[in-house]
Design an enzyme around this catalytic site. Structure first.
Site, mmCIF file in Angstrom:
data_model
loop_
_atom_site.group_PDB
_atom_site.id
_atom_site.type_symbol
_atom_site.label_atom_id
_atom_site.label_comp_id
_atom_site.label_asym_id
_atom_site.label_seq_id
_atom_site.Cartn_x
_atom_site.Cartn_y
_atom_site.Cartn_z
ATOM 1 N N ASP A 218 -36.497 -64.871 -53.449
ATOM 2 C CA ASP A 218 -36.959 -64.492 -52.111
ATOM 3 C C ASP A 218 -36.942 -62.967 -52.012
ATOM 4 O O ASP A 218 -35.915 -62.327 -52.300
ATOM 5 C CB ASP A 218 -36.052 -65.082 -51.038
ATOM 6 C CG ASP A 218 -36.538 -64.748 -49.640
ATOM 7 O OD1 ASP A 218 -37.358 -65.505 -49.107
ATOM 8 O OD2 ASP A 218 -36.084 -63.712 -49.083
ATOM 9 N N ASN A 226 -44.402 -54.723 -45.202
ATOM 10 C CA ASN A 226 -45.630 -54.972 -44.435
ATOM 11 C C ASN A 226 -45.722 -54.063 -43.219
ATOM 12 O O ASN A 226 -46.774 -53.482 -42.925
ATOM 13 C CB ASN A 226 -45.686 -56.436 -43.986
ATOM 14 C CG ASN A 226 -46.410 -57.321 -44.986
ATOM 15 O OD1 ASN A 226 -47.237 -56.844 -45.742
ATOM 16 N ND2 ASN A 226 -46.087 -58.596 -44.989
ATOM 17 N N HIS A 231 -50.436 -54.574 -44.365
ATOM 18 C CA HIS A 231 -50.547 -55.875 -45.033
ATOM 19 C C HIS A 231 -51.244 -55.775 -46.390
ATOM 20 O O HIS A 231 -50.939 -56.556 -47.295
ATOM 21 C CB HIS A 231 -51.281 -56.872 -44.119
ATOM 22 C CG HIS A 231 -50.455 -57.299 -42.949
ATOM 23 N ND1 HIS A 231 -49.431 -58.204 -43.056
ATOM 24 C CD2 HIS A 231 -50.494 -56.932 -41.643
ATOM 25 C CE1 HIS A 231 -48.866 -58.400 -41.874
ATOM 26 N NE2 HIS A 231 -49.497 -57.633 -40.992
ATOM 27 N N ASP A 235 -49.679 -57.309 -49.711
ATOM 28 C CA ASP A 235 -50.351 -58.197 -50.670
ATOM 29 C C ASP A 235 -50.287 -57.606 -52.080
ATOM 30 O O ASP A 235 -50.052 -58.324 -53.056
ATOM 31 C CB ASP A 235 -51.810 -58.403 -50.269
ATOM 32 C CG ASP A 235 -51.970 -59.330 -49.073
ATOM 33 O OD1 ASP A 235 -50.978 -59.997 -48.701
ATOM 34 O OD2 ASP A 235 -53.075 -59.371 -48.502
ATOM 35 N N ASP A 261 -43.358 -64.932 -49.446
ATOM 36 C CA ASP A 261 -42.732 -63.972 -50.360
ATOM 37 C C ASP A 261 -41.708 -64.651 -51.263
ATOM 38 O O ASP A 261 -40.723 -64.035 -51.677
ATOM 39 C CB ASP A 261 -42.078 -62.834 -49.571
ATOM 40 C CG ASP A 261 -41.000 -63.338 -48.614
ATOM 41 O OD1 ASP A 261 -40.929 -64.564 -48.386
ATOM 42 O OD2 ASP A 261 -40.227 -62.503 -48.106
#
Length: 339
Positions: A218, A226, A231, A235, A261
């Site tokens: 995680d 972010n 964003h 990504d 994630d």
């Protein structure tokens, strides 16, 4: 005059009305060449491929039972072949080649006297090749025999089209299967592929008396990435992390994006590592500097929970649940260390 007997006629009718099976082309062509020799009485029967772009005609399959030999692998310029002239002139059969095509050097060198040729077209009218029969003796063929030649080429054409459609369907299915099992952002396995792959590895481990290490990763602080960098950067960070795992894990490791994630890595047990070493390696692998969208992200690493899976005790769903719980324990421990 050679004629097809009742048995051969029945077989030809059966072949002409039956779709060709999915097998190598030669498995269809060679029997047809044998039948063509039987019903025509011509000493050489052969099948050619035509490359109109390169202007070359090549004999791919051939049967020779007399003095006239048409060798497999023979390639000749397409512009001056009897097959091309037969198509252009609409004359597919001649029992006196010297009279009709006396200027053909190839015909003179081979000593062709009787010649029969039928083009093989695909459904889009592309000229694929020709089916031919020839002899160094004069042989008269009936319209019925010439008709069977046409049936043969139709059969070959249907076979080629069925193979083309089969290849198209196979390719499309392979693409669909790839999309169904691939995470569209990172290009690694998705959750569906992870579950299937984990089940398969559990079965393999059970057969070989092995166990598996399963790691649930995680990305701590991903929301902050972010929020701070946008964003697109988020990504890109996920893509970079997936590539980092792919580059530095073992080739036989199963690496998947579980969602958001979260990532999972599955490794078969080996004597050169342990569960703890596996977890520590992944923690170190996810930490460091990442160059994202003209910026540098100093990332302290992910929370990694690991489980040693025993095939006789666990299934994929249970393992992922246990791994998720182990990851949260690591996350709590990391938060405690920070505070």
């Amino acid at each position: 005059m050679p004629q097809a007997d009742a048995k051969t006629t029945a077989l030809l009718d059966c072949l002409a009305g039956t779709p060709a099976p999915s097998e190598k082309l030669e498995a269809l062509i060679y029997p047809l060449l044998d039948l063509l020799a039987d019903i025509t009485g011509l000493s050489s029967t052969y099948f050619t491929l035509i490359d109109e772009e390169r202007q070359v005609q090549t004999v791919v399959y051939a049967r020779n039972i007399g003095n006239l030999i048409i060798p497999e692998g023979l390639s000749v310029p397409w512009c001056d072949t009897l097959c091309r002239r037969a198509i252009l002139e609409g004359r597919r059969y001649s029992q006196d080649v010297a009279t009709h095509w006396g200027d053909s050097m190839a015909a003179r060198e081979l000593g062709l006297c009787t010649y029969l040729s039928e083009p093989v077209y695909l459904l889009d009218s592309t000229l694929y090749g020709t089916l031919c029969a020839a002899s160094d003796e004069q042989v008269t063929l009936s319209p019925e025999v010439i008709h069977y030649m046409s049936l043969f080429t139709q059969l070959i054409s249907r076979y080629l089209e069925s193979e083309r459609l089969l290849q198209l369907v196979t390719t499309e299915n392979r693409i669909l299967a790839h999309h169904a099992n691939t995470d569209p952002l990172t290009g690694i396995a998705n959750r569906r592929a992870l579950v299937q792959g984990l089940e398969a590895r559990l079965q393999h481990a059970a057969l070989n008396g092995q166990h598996l290490y399963v790691a649930f990763i995680d990305l701590d602080g991903f929301k902050a990435i972010n929020d701070r960098h946008g964003h697109d950067a988020g990504d890109r960070f996920l893509i970079e992390l997936a590539q980092q795992l792919t580059r530095h894990c073992r080739k036989d490791d199963l690496i998947a994006r579980y969602g958001g994630d979260e990532f999972v890595v599955v490794r078969e047990s080996h004597t050169d590592t342990s569960e703890q070493a596996f977890r520590q390696y992944l923690e170190e692998l996810t930490a460091g500097q990442f160059h994202i969208c003209d910026d540098i992200i100093d990332y302290s690493g992910a929370s990694v929970g690991t489980i040693t899976a025993k095939p006789e005790q666990h299934d994929a769903a249970m393992l992922l649940s246990l791994c998720d719980a182990a990851m949260y324990e690591q996350k709590k421990a990391r938060r405690h260390d920070i505070t």
